[in-house]
Design a protein around this motif. Structure first.
Motif, short mmCIF file in Angstrom:
data_model
loop_
_atom_site.label_atom_id
_atom_site.label_comp_id
_atom_site.label_asym_id
_atom_site.label_seq_id
_atom_site.Cartn_x
_atom_site.Cartn_y
_atom_site.Cartn_z
N SER A 98 41.57 44.87 43.17
CA SER A 98 43.27 45.35 42.93
C SER A 98 42.84 43.99 44.60
N LEU A 99 42.34 44.66 45.45
CA LEU A 99 41.96 43.24 46.46
C LEU A 99 41.56 42.13 46.71
N ALA A 124 38.07 39.14 39.36
CA ALA A 124 39.08 38.30 39.64
C ALA A 124 39.26 36.87 40.01
N THR A 174 43.57 44.85 33.46
CA THR A 174 44.21 43.28 33.89
C THR A 174 44.83 43.00 32.91
N LEU A 205 42.11 40.55 43.11
CA LEU A 205 42.85 40.01 42.99
C LEU A 205 44.17 39.13 43.67
N SER A 206 44.88 40.24 44.27
CA SER A 206 45.70 40.17 45.40
C SER A 206 45.80 38.56 46.54
N ASN A 241 47.29 46.55 39.07
CA ASN A 241 46.40 47.07 38.88
C ASN A 241 45.95 48.52 39.59
N SER A 292 53.12 41.22 41.46
CA SER A 292 51.56 41.02 41.50
C SER A 292 50.07 41.63 40.73
N GLY A 349 46.93 42.42 41.46
CA GLY A 349 46.36 43.51 42.36
C GLY A 349 47.00 44.86 42.95
#
Length: 290
Positions: free
Chosen positions: A87-88, A20, A38, A90-91, A56, A51, A53
């Motif tokens: 995802s977490l 990420a 991604t 990335l956000s 994704n 977003s 995240g």
């Protein structure tokens, strides 16, 4: 919860965090693309501001359904965990902003940084028995069914996504840097899959085979195996010595061989991974710590 499972979850967490970081703070910040799902999330980010995240996670729901039928129960839950953690992170990195400053004037460094982080992250995740969903699932299925390396499948899919990115937001110059980064990532993933405990396989043909084998045992504390062969031209039977050594021992071995028999025939080939006594554990069965 077993220690093995905790170890897998730990490494998947580390791997998704590194991946990420590479996506958000190298690819997106420096206007580069990515491959796979991604890469699709990056396209959606540039088109609609969604977003990465969130997209994704949403994009991977169909793949997780497919994964449920293709993986073991443990592998399936590890894949869900990897997808959610990616995802977490990335956000999280999106919300934290520019942890690493943009590098518009140092795009080679940016592409190397992206490749190293994404490749290392995915390599760690794969070695832990997980995936991050999406193309990882497709690549793993193809590897299991057809034997095609995961890195090759992912690189092909990446090329398709990059082509779409070129149409939407990616400049030609940054596409080149993106390909460089993804190539680095694919090589790092291959290295993780092939292993880091590299060595050399050495084949030795000599009439003094017993003396050479004894010297390998006594001076290098290495094992050797005799292979019986026959010369194709004169039909003379030959005894071939096979031994596996680490990279640092090659010069010492050659010195031993040519001191005993200057006319010996020696073939050296690279071994990607070496497991067993003398490499990953000692003569007492205790693992090496380094």
């Amino acid at each position: 919860m077993s220690f093995k499972l905790l170890k897998q979850l730990f490494f998947i967490t580390i791997g998704t965090a590194l991946m990420a970081l590479g996506v958000v703070n190298f690819a997106i910040v420096n206007q580069m693309a990515e491959g796979g799902f991604t890469g699709i999330t990056i396209i959606l980010y540039h088109l609609f501001g969604i977003s990465t995240g969130v997209s994704n996670l949403l994009l991977n729901i169909p793949m997780l359904i497919i994964g449920y039928r293709q993986f073991t129960k443990r592998g399936f839950w590890l894949t869900i965990y990897g997808t959610c953690m990616l995802s977490l992170f990335l956000s999280l990195f999106e919300s934290l902003g520019h942890i690493i400053p943009p590098l518009p004037n140092d795009m080679i460094i940016a592409s190397i940084g992206m490749g190293v982080l994404i490749g290392t992250g995915l390599g760690i995740i794969f070695n832990a028995g997980g995936t991050t969903g999406g193309v990882d699932i497709i690549a793993k299925i193809i590897k299991d069914k057809l034997g095609i390396p995961m890195a090759r499948t992912m690189f092909t899919f990446d090329a398709i996504v990059i082509g779409i990115s070129l149409v939407i937001f990616l400049s030609f110059t940054n596409a080149i840097y993106t390909i460089l980064g993804l190539y680095i990532a694919s090589k790092i993933i291959e290295r993780f899959q092939e292993g880091f405990q590299a060595g050399h396989k050495v084949l030795i043909i000599s009439d003094a085979y017993q003396d050479i084998a004894d010297a390998i045992h006594q001076k290098m504390s290495r094992g050797a195996t005799f292979i019986h062969g026959m010369g194709s031209y004169n039909k003379t039977e030959k005894t071939i010595i096979l031994t596996i050594i680490n990279k640092r021992e090659l010069n010492s071995l050659k010195e031993i061989i040519y001191t005993i028999d200057p006319q010996a025939f020696v073939s050296v080939s690279h071994v990607y991974e070496t497991l067993g006594e003398g490499f990953t554990f000692d003569a007492n069965g205790l693992p090496y710590l380094d």
